[in-house]
Design a protein around this motif. Sequence first.
Motif, short mmCIF file in Angstrom:
data_model
loop_
_atom_site.label_atom_id
_atom_site.label_comp_id
_atom_site.label_asym_id
_atom_site.label_seq_id
_atom_site.Cartn_x
_atom_site.Cartn_y
_atom_site.Cartn_z
N PRO A 192 0.96 -1.35 -0.02
CA PRO A 192 0.06 0.11 -0.18
C PRO A 192 1.12 1.31 0.08
CG PRO A 192 0.02 -0.85 2.23
CD PRO A 192 0.85 -1.74 1.11
N VAL A 193 2.10 1.16 0.09
CA VAL A 193 2.91 2.24 0.29
C VAL A 193 3.03 3.12 -1.11
CG1 VAL A 193 5.35 3.04 0.39
CG2 VAL A 193 4.49 1.16 1.78
N GLY A 194 2.78 4.51 -0.88
CA GLY A 194 2.72 5.26 -2.29
C GLY A 194 1.47 6.34 -1.96
N GLY A 195 1.29 6.95 -3.18
CA GLY A 195 -0.02 7.68 -3.37
C GLY A 195 -1.17 7.31 -3.52
N TRP A 196 -2.17 7.46 -2.98
CA TRP A 196 -3.55 7.22 -3.16
C TRP A 196 -4.48 8.29 -3.30
CZ3 TRP A 196 -4.58 1.83 -3.61
CH2 TRP A 196 -3.56 1.11 -3.27
N THR A 197 -5.43 8.16 -4.33
CA THR A 197 -6.69 9.16 -4.47
C THR A 197 -7.94 8.65 -3.71
OG1 THR A 197 -5.86 10.05 -6.45
CG2 THR A 197 -7.95 10.24 -6.09
N VAL A 198 -8.58 9.07 -2.80
CA VAL A 198 -9.67 8.68 -1.98
C VAL A 198 -10.74 9.83 -2.55
CG1 VAL A 198 -10.77 8.42 0.06
CG2 VAL A 198 -8.26 8.01 -0.27
N THR A 199 -11.92 9.08 -2.93
CA THR A 199 -13.09 9.66 -3.23
C THR A 199 -14.20 9.35 -2.26
OG1 THR A 199 -12.70 9.67 -5.80
CG2 THR A 199 -15.02 9.81 -5.07
N VAL A 200 -14.49 10.35 -1.74
CA VAL A 200 -15.90 10.27 -0.43
C VAL A 200 -16.86 11.26 -0.88
CG1 VAL A 200 -14.19 9.49 1.18
CG2 VAL A 200 -14.61 11.75 0.87
N GLY A 201 -18.20 10.70 -0.62
CA GLY A 201 -19.00 11.72 -1.07
C GLY A 201 -20.42 11.34 -0.39
N ILE A 202 -21.62 11.92 -0.52
CA ILE A 202 -22.86 11.32 0.01
C ILE A 202 -24.04 11.66 -1.05
CG2 ILE A 202 -23.31 13.79 1.01
CD1 ILE A 202 -24.41 10.50 2.64
N GLY A 203 -24.90 10.87 -0.82
CA GLY A 203 -26.02 10.99 -2.06
C GLY A 203 -27.28 10.73 -1.14
N GLY A 204 -28.21 11.11 -1.84
CA GLY A 204 -29.78 10.70 -1.36
C GLY A 204 -30.55 9.90 -2.38
N GLU A 205 -31.24 8.89 -1.98
CA GLU A 205 -31.81 8.27 -2.91
C GLU A 205 -33.36 7.79 -2.29
OE1 GLU A 205 -29.75 4.47 -4.03
OE2 GLU A 205 -30.39 3.49 -2.21
N ALA A 206 -34.12 7.39 -3.19
CA ALA A 206 -35.39 6.97 -2.92
C ALA A 206 -35.68 5.48 -3.24
CB ALA A 206 -36.58 7.74 -3.78
N PHE A 261 -9.62 13.40 -3.11
CA PHE A 261 -8.11 14.04 -2.50
C PHE A 261 -7.37 12.98 -2.56
CE2 PHE A 261 -10.93 12.48 0.92
CZ PHE A 261 -9.95 11.84 1.74
N ASP A 262 -5.74 13.42 -2.30
CA ASP A 262 -4.87 12.45 -2.19
C ASP A 262 -4.31 12.32 -0.92
OD1 ASP A 262 -3.47 13.74 -5.52
OD2 ASP A 262 -5.00 12.23 -5.02
N ILE A 263 -3.74 11.23 -0.68
CA ILE A 263 -3.03 10.76 0.62
C ILE A 263 -1.94 9.97 0.30
CG2 ILE A 263 -5.13 10.71 1.98
CD1 ILE A 263 -4.95 7.60 2.08
N ALA A 264 -0.76 10.03 1.12
CA ALA A 264 0.25 9.33 0.89
C ALA A 264 0.67 8.56 1.92
CB ALA A 264 1.41 10.09 0.74
#
Length: 280
Positions: free
Chosen positions: A40-54, A275-278
């Motif tokens: 897992p060593v190195g750079g990662w791009t993480v995507t987080v969010g929120i939605g709403g659904e019926a 966003f990116d994390i290392a």
Amino acid sequence: MSRFRVICGVVGALTVPVAAHAQPVATLPAPPAIPFVPSPVGGWTVTVGIGGEAAPSYPGADSQRFSPVPIISVRRAGTPRQFKGMRDNISFAVFDNGAGFRAGPAGKYRRARKASDYSELTGLKDVDYAIEIGGFAEYYAIDWLRLRAEVRRGFNGHEGIVADFAADAIVPLSERLTFAFGPRYTVTDSKFAATYFGVTPVEALASGLAAYNAGGGSSAVGAGAQLRYQLDPQWEVRGWVEYDRLLGSAADSPIVTMRGNPNQLTAGVGVAYSFDIAIR
């Protein structure tokens, strides 16, 4: 105000463009190495969010309920953005061969079914919330066609097994807009079917429904579609719709035939930020 306008208002409020991050926003220590799993060593791009659904209020319901939906995905920094279907449950690839095949753990939260919340369920027992834990595997047969399978075992609310299968054709409509669509298929075992579609003799007397012994097998077939628009390198907006037609024992349950609906429709919108994390 309609659910659609409420959702659109939330998305509009949240999707304010922000400046791109040139450097990782966080640096984390590396976890212990695991044999046969890429480091897992190195750079990662993480995507987080929120939605709403019926979505259907419970399996087989004729009513819908609005609820929040998380959007989470992780990829190597600098690699192409991966397709994330809203039908996909929370998962993480611990194996990636770099040639289109990925696999790893997957999980799902299934909310409780309380008979007191719905007049059509009067006399039926409550079903507590369930946590489903299992794994997924996906494969890109060609660049634009993803095949995915999830198999999960339930805990707490039910102890059954659920297997979901999906195929998605991914079509870039423009540099920022992507459309995806494809078929869906679900198989469950008898424990899951009995929990959500069975009616015991005691419940039959209390509810007025016929006693019914639900069995496992093909549970649903359908199709889904998703639009994703990239506002900028960090922000994206998604809209999706999923349709399932109940099959077999699920469709024949008196919970469905007398007071529910075999046609199950889900629709929603969401916003996500990357966003990116290392890891060093």
